[in-house]
Design a protein around this motif. Structure first.
Motif, PDB file in Angstrom:
ATOM      1  N   ASP A 164       0.827  -1.201   0.000  1.00 42.26           N
ATOM      2  CA  ASP A 164       0.000   0.000   0.000  1.00 42.26           C
ATOM      3  C   ASP A 164       0.868   1.260   0.000  1.00 42.26           C
ATOM      4  OD1 ASP A 164      -2.705   1.295   0.335  1.00 42.26           O
ATOM      5  OD2 ASP A 164      -1.722   2.050   2.140  1.00 42.26           O
ATOM      6  N   ILE A 165       1.935   1.235   0.779  1.00 41.08           N
ATOM      7  CA  ILE A 165       2.843   2.391   0.796  1.00 41.08           C
ATOM      8  C   ILE A 165       3.477   2.567  -0.579  1.00 41.08           C
ATOM      9  CG2 ILE A 165       4.974   3.307   1.794  1.00 41.08           C
ATOM     10  CD1 ILE A 165       4.246   1.857   4.386  1.00 41.08           C
ATOM     11  N   ALA A 166       3.876   1.459  -1.203  1.00 35.67           N
ATOM     12  CA  ALA A 166       4.488   1.533  -2.526  1.00 35.67           C
ATOM     13  C   ALA A 166       3.528   2.120  -3.558  1.00 35.67           C
ATOM     14  CB  ALA A 166       4.954   0.149  -2.967  1.00 35.67           C
ATOM     15  N   SER A 167       2.230   1.830  -3.416  1.00 36.95           N
ATOM     16  CA  SER A 167       1.254   2.365  -4.368  1.00 36.95           C
ATOM     17  C   SER A 167       1.029   3.854  -4.182  1.00 36.95           C
ATOM     18  CB  SER A 167      -0.075   1.617  -4.221  1.00 36.95           C
ATOM     19  OG  SER A 167      -0.701   1.929  -2.974  1.00 36.95           O
ATOM     20  N   ARG A 168       1.322   4.366  -3.000  1.00 36.43           N
ATOM     21  CA  ARG A 168       1.104   5.789  -2.721  1.00 36.43           C
ATOM     22  C   ARG A 168       2.314   6.652  -3.054  1.00 36.43           C
ATOM     23  NH1 ARG A 168      -3.035   6.876   1.207  1.00 36.43           N
ATOM     24  NH2 ARG A 168      -4.223   5.009   1.729  1.00 36.43           N
ATOM     25  N   PHE A 169       3.503   6.044  -3.045  1.00 34.58           N
ATOM     26  CA  PHE A 169       4.718   6.812  -3.279  1.00 34.58           C
ATOM     27  C   PHE A 169       5.484   6.192  -4.441  1.00 34.58           C
ATOM     28  CE2 PHE A 169       3.506   7.659   1.041  1.00 34.58           C
ATOM     29  CZ  PHE A 169       3.783   9.013   1.211  1.00 34.58           C
ATOM     30  N   PRO A 170       5.660   6.929  -5.530  1.00 39.57           N
ATOM     31  CA  PRO A 170       6.351   6.373  -6.698  1.00 39.57           C
ATOM     32  C   PRO A 170       7.799   6.064  -6.369  1.00 39.57           C
ATOM     33  CG  PRO A 170       6.056   8.746  -6.930  1.00 39.57           C
ATOM     34  CD  PRO A 170       5.272   8.338  -5.723  1.00 39.57           C
ATOM     35  N   PRO A 171       8.357   5.034  -7.016  1.00 40.75           N
ATOM     36  CA  PRO A 171       9.745   4.646  -6.720  1.00 40.75           C
ATOM     37  C   PRO A 171      10.749   5.679  -7.201  1.00 40.75           C
ATOM     38  CG  PRO A 171       8.898   3.408  -8.577  1.00 40.75           C
ATOM     39  CD  PRO A 171       7.737   4.169  -8.023  1.00 40.75           C
ATOM     40  N   ARG A 172      11.883   5.679  -6.514  1.00 43.35           N
ATOM     41  CA  ARG A 172      12.993   6.540  -6.898  1.00 43.35           C
ATOM     42  C   ARG A 172      14.260   5.702  -6.916  1.00 43.35           C
ATOM     43  NH1 ARG A 172      11.943  11.964  -3.170  1.00 43.35           N
ATOM     44  NH2 ARG A 172       9.903  12.505  -4.048  1.00 43.35           N
ATOM     45  N   ALA A 173      15.141   6.016  -7.838  1.00 43.26           N
ATOM     46  CA  ALA A 173      16.360   5.229  -7.975  1.00 43.26           C
ATOM     47  C   ALA A 173      17.295   5.470  -6.788  1.00 43.26           C
ATOM     48  CB  ALA A 173      17.067   5.589  -9.278  1.00 43.26           C
ATOM     49  N   GLY A 174      18.015   4.426  -6.431  1.00 43.38           N
ATOM     50  CA  GLY A 174      19.041   4.534  -5.403  1.00 43.38           C
ATOM     51  C   GLY A 174      18.533   4.829  -4.018  1.00 43.38           C
ATOM     52  N   ALA A 175      17.318   4.404  -3.719  1.00 41.49           N
ATOM     53  CA  ALA A 175      16.734   4.716  -2.417  1.00 41.49           C
ATOM     54  C   ALA A 175      16.836   3.515  -1.493  1.00 41.49           C
ATOM     55  CB  ALA A 175      15.280   5.141  -2.571  1.00 41.49           C
ATOM     56  N   LEU A 176      18.012   3.254  -0.974  1.00 43.64           N
ATOM     57  CA  LEU A 176      18.221   2.153  -0.043  1.00 43.64           C
ATOM     58  C   LEU A 176      18.315   2.694   1.375  1.00 43.64           C
ATOM     59  CD1 LEU A 176      20.902   0.105  -2.013  1.00 43.64           C
ATOM     60  CD2 LEU A 176      18.454  -0.343  -1.838  1.00 43.64           C
ATOM     61  N   PRO A 177      17.731   2.013   2.347  1.00 46.19           N
ATOM     62  CA  PRO A 177      17.828   2.483   3.740  1.00 46.19           C
ATOM     63  C   PRO A 177      19.282   2.500   4.195  1.00 46.19           C
ATOM     64  CG  PRO A 177      16.145   0.785   3.517  1.00 46.19           C
ATOM     65  CD  PRO A 177      16.910   0.805   2.234  1.00 46.19           C
ATOM     66  N   ARG A 178      19.633   3.541   4.924  1.00 47.68           N
ATOM     67  CA  ARG A 178      20.983   3.653   5.463  1.00 47.68           C
ATOM     68  C   ARG A 178      20.992   3.468   6.980  1.00 47.68           C
ATOM     69  NH1 ARG A 178      20.378   7.677   1.712  1.00 47.68           N
ATOM     70  NH2 ARG A 178      19.817   9.164   3.346  1.00 47.68           N
ATOM     71  N   THR A 179      19.920   2.953   7.511  1.00 50.42           N
ATOM     72  CA  THR A 179      19.784   2.773   8.951  1.00 50.42           C
ATOM     73  C   THR A 179      20.707   1.663   9.448  1.00 50.42           C
ATOM     74  OG1 THR A 179      17.466   3.414   8.766  1.00 50.42           O
ATOM     75  CG2 THR A 179      18.145   2.328  10.803  1.00 50.42           C
ATOM     76  N   ALA A 180      21.423   1.934  10.519  1.00 44.46           N
ATOM     77  CA  ALA A 180      22.244   0.901  11.145  1.00 44.46           C
ATOM     78  C   ALA A 180      21.329  -0.117  11.808  1.00 44.46           C
ATOM     79  CB  ALA A 180      23.175   1.532  12.178  1.00 44.46           C
ATOM     80  N   LEU A 181      21.543  -1.380  11.494  1.00 44.52           N
ATOM     81  CA  LEU A 181      20.680  -2.432  12.029  1.00 44.52           C
ATOM     82  C   LEU A 181      21.003  -2.690  13.493  1.00 44.52           C
ATOM     83  CD1 LEU A 181      20.647  -4.923   9.040  1.00 44.52           C
ATOM     84  CD2 LEU A 181      18.961  -3.190   9.645  1.00 44.52           C
ATOM     85  N   PRO A 182      19.996  -3.064  14.276  1.00 50.29           N
ATOM     86  CA  PRO A 182      20.232  -3.324  15.697  1.00 50.29           C
ATOM     87  C   PRO A 182      21.054  -4.582  15.885  1.00 50.29           C
ATOM     88  CG  PRO A 182      18.009  -3.979  15.089  1.00 50.29           C
ATOM     89  CD  PRO A 182      18.598  -3.283  13.889  1.00 50.29           C
ATOM     90  N   PRO A 183      21.754  -4.701  17.010  1.00 50.84           N
ATOM     91  CA  PRO A 183      22.512  -5.935  17.267  1.00 50.84           C
ATOM     92  C   PRO A 183      21.565  -7.106  17.414  1.00 50.84           C
ATOM     93  CG  PRO A 183      22.408  -4.563  19.246  1.00 50.84           C
ATOM     94  CD  PRO A 183      21.855  -3.746  18.122  1.00 50.84           C
ATOM     95  N   PRO A 184      22.036  -8.307  17.102  1.00 50.46           N
ATOM     96  CA  PRO A 184      21.159  -9.479  17.231  1.00 50.46           C
ATOM     97  C   PRO A 184      20.750  -9.677  18.673  1.00 50.46           C
ATOM     98  CG  PRO A 184      23.442 -10.147  16.875  1.00 50.46           C
ATOM     99  CD  PRO A 184      23.380  -8.665  16.650  1.00 50.46           C
ATOM    100  N   PRO A 185      19.547 -10.184  18.899  1.00 48.41           N
ATOM    101  CA  PRO A 185      19.087 -10.396  20.278  1.00 48.41           C
ATOM    102  C   PRO A 185      19.882 -11.494  20.958  1.00 48.41           C
ATOM    103  CG  PRO A 185      17.567 -11.402  18.717  1.00 48.41           C
ATOM    104  CD  PRO A 185      18.563 -10.634  17.896  1.00 48.41           C
ATOM    105  N   VAL A 186      19.812 -11.500  22.258  1.00 51.24           N
ATOM    106  CA  VAL A 186      20.481 -12.550  23.016  1.00 51.24           C
ATOM    107  C   VAL A 186      19.822 -13.884  22.672  1.00 51.24           C
ATOM    108  CG1 VAL A 186      21.034 -13.402  25.316  1.00 51.24           C
ATOM    109  CG2 VAL A 186      21.017 -10.931  24.859  1.00 51.24           C
ATOM    110  N   PRO A 187      20.590 -14.862  22.209  1.00 51.06           N
ATOM    111  CA  PRO A 187      19.973 -16.137  21.809  1.00 51.06           C
ATOM    112  C   PRO A 187      19.327 -16.832  23.000  1.00 51.06           C
ATOM    113  CG  PRO A 187      22.360 -16.337  21.891  1.00 51.06           C
ATOM    114  CD  PRO A 187      22.035 -14.885  22.065  1.00 51.06           C
ATOM    115  N   PRO A 188      18.170 -17.444  22.796  1.00 54.63           N
ATOM    116  CA  PRO A 188      17.509 -18.171  23.875  1.00 54.63           C
ATOM    117  C   PRO A 188      18.232 -19.477  24.174  1.00 54.63           C
ATOM    118  CG  PRO A 188      16.316 -18.478  21.839  1.00 54.63           C
ATOM    119  CD  PRO A 188      17.424 -17.496  21.537  1.00 54.63           C
TER     120      PRO A 188
END
Length: 375
Positions: A164-188
């Motif tokens: 739904d978000i993709a249908s509302r906002f047209p794509p743009r080239a080179g738009a990759l998230p630059r967010t630093a990913l969180p550390p992996p959770p403590v394994p159970p």
């Protein structure tokens, strides 16, 4: 303008969130309060698109009340009084002074469509974040009777939000998230997984002819690196049609450098010599665990992307779709593992010149895998 008595007219300003979208919402509402006819230029948003209850109530009132006559609106505050009275039914903290503040802080009423687009973008980010949170909550809900089906349904719901978000906002080239990913959770506690993977490997060693029936299981599905390497050894030996037993598997493991981590050969042989149950059953258990872990990783990535206000809606779409692709890939393998097994067609030997044609008996395959755990 009539004024309703309030405890503190500055309450709304005091609790206003500092995010830029709050000021964008103020500018949009101010534009619509000043020039109500501009509501026709605003698309893509509704009352629930706003970040606060007060703003949502005001927009709901503006969009439902009949617009005033422009000439009369310029002379009096009658329409503004109606907006305030209607909105106050949903948000009691609203005051006349705050309505005047909204009008004053709007830079250019003609920019209302641009403000609305910003509100829509921020609402899309919040929707994606909420959907990712629901997925993560479902993954860790131990009370679910059918966890895999429920998690996949939540993944589909998340995918619908992304579409739904993709249908509302047209794509743009080179738009990759630059967010630093969180550390992996403590394994159970992995004791159960370790034990089941050991049984999987031992059962495969004892019944190598069954390895071909679990081709949907990959080394990465196992939680222990040594176990993943031993599964590669087993599948390689079976593919080459070589002898399979604890000793041959150990030798293959040595050739692949799997014992360099300090694993004792005697312990490996002992582990591979204790089969139990069905290979299909242990394989499905490992695949289910891998599916849940994959969904958890994807949900955490999407949650991190959506939690970063610097990401544009299309960046969110690109990042979320890449993460959901991981779930789709393992879902396909899960369907192969748990779906009905197609009955094989009889394979007839070709006739020979020396005598009449001969046939081989049809191979009878079970139509379901429901009884694997009991074998």
């Amino acid at each position: 303008m009539s004024r309703a008595p309030e405890r503190d007219e500055d309450d709304l300003d005091a609790i206003a969130p500092p995010q830029p979208v709050f000021h964008v919402e103020q500018a949009l509402l101010g534009a619509l309060l000043l020039d109500p006819h501009r509501l026709g230029d605003v698309t893509g948003i509704a009352a629930d698109s706003f970040s606060t209850a007060a703003h949502a109530a005001l927009y709901g009132a503006i969009s439902t009340l009949p617009p005033p006559d422009p000439a009369e609106h310029a002379k009096n505050t009658t329409w503004l009084d109606h907006v305030l009275a209607t909105a106050s039914e949903q948000a009691r903290g609203l005051t006349a002074s705050y309505v005047h503040t909204l009008i004053q802080v709007c830079p250019w009423p003609r920019h209302a469509p641009a403000y609305a687009r910003m509100v829509e973008a921020e609402h899309a980010r919040r929707r994606l974040q909420t959907a990712a949170e629901h997925l993560l909550q479902t993954i860790h809900d131990v009370s679910l009777p059918h966890p895999v089906q429920t998690v996949l349904a939540e993944a589909d719901a998340l995918g619908a939000v992304v579409d739904d978000i993709a249908s509302r906002f047209p794509p743009r080239a080179g738009a990759l998230p630059r967010t630093a990913l969180p550390p992996p959770p403590v394994p159970p506690d992995r004791s159960e997984a370790v034990e089941e993977e050991q049984l999987l490997l031992a059962t495969a060693t004892a019944h190598p002819a069954d390895i071909d029936s679990v081709r949907w299981l990959l080394p990465d599905d196992l939680t222990v690196p040594l176990h993943a390497g031993l599964w590669q050894c087993l599948t390689a030996l079976a593919r080459r049609r070589e002898a399979v037993d604890p000793v041959t598997v150990l030798w293959e493991a040595q050739q692949r450098g799997l014992l360099d981590d300090g694993s004792a050969p005697r312990d490996v042989i002992r582990m591979l010599a204790e089969p139990a149950g069905s290979l299909d059953y242990w394989g499905e258990r490992a695949l289910q665990r891998s599916l849940m872990a994959t969904a958890d990783q994807a949900g955490r990535r999407i949650e991190a992307y959506a939690g970063d206000p610097a990401n544009t809606p299309f960046q969110l779409v690109v990042g979320a779709r890449r993460s959901l692709a991981d779930i789709a890939a393992i879902r396909t393998r899960w369907q192969h593992a748990t779906g009905p097994v197609p009955t094989r067609r009889p394979r007839h030997a070709p006739p020979t010149r020396a005598g009449p044609p001969t046939t081989t008996a049809a191979a009878v395959a079970p139509t379901t895998r429901a009884a694997r755990a009991t074998r």
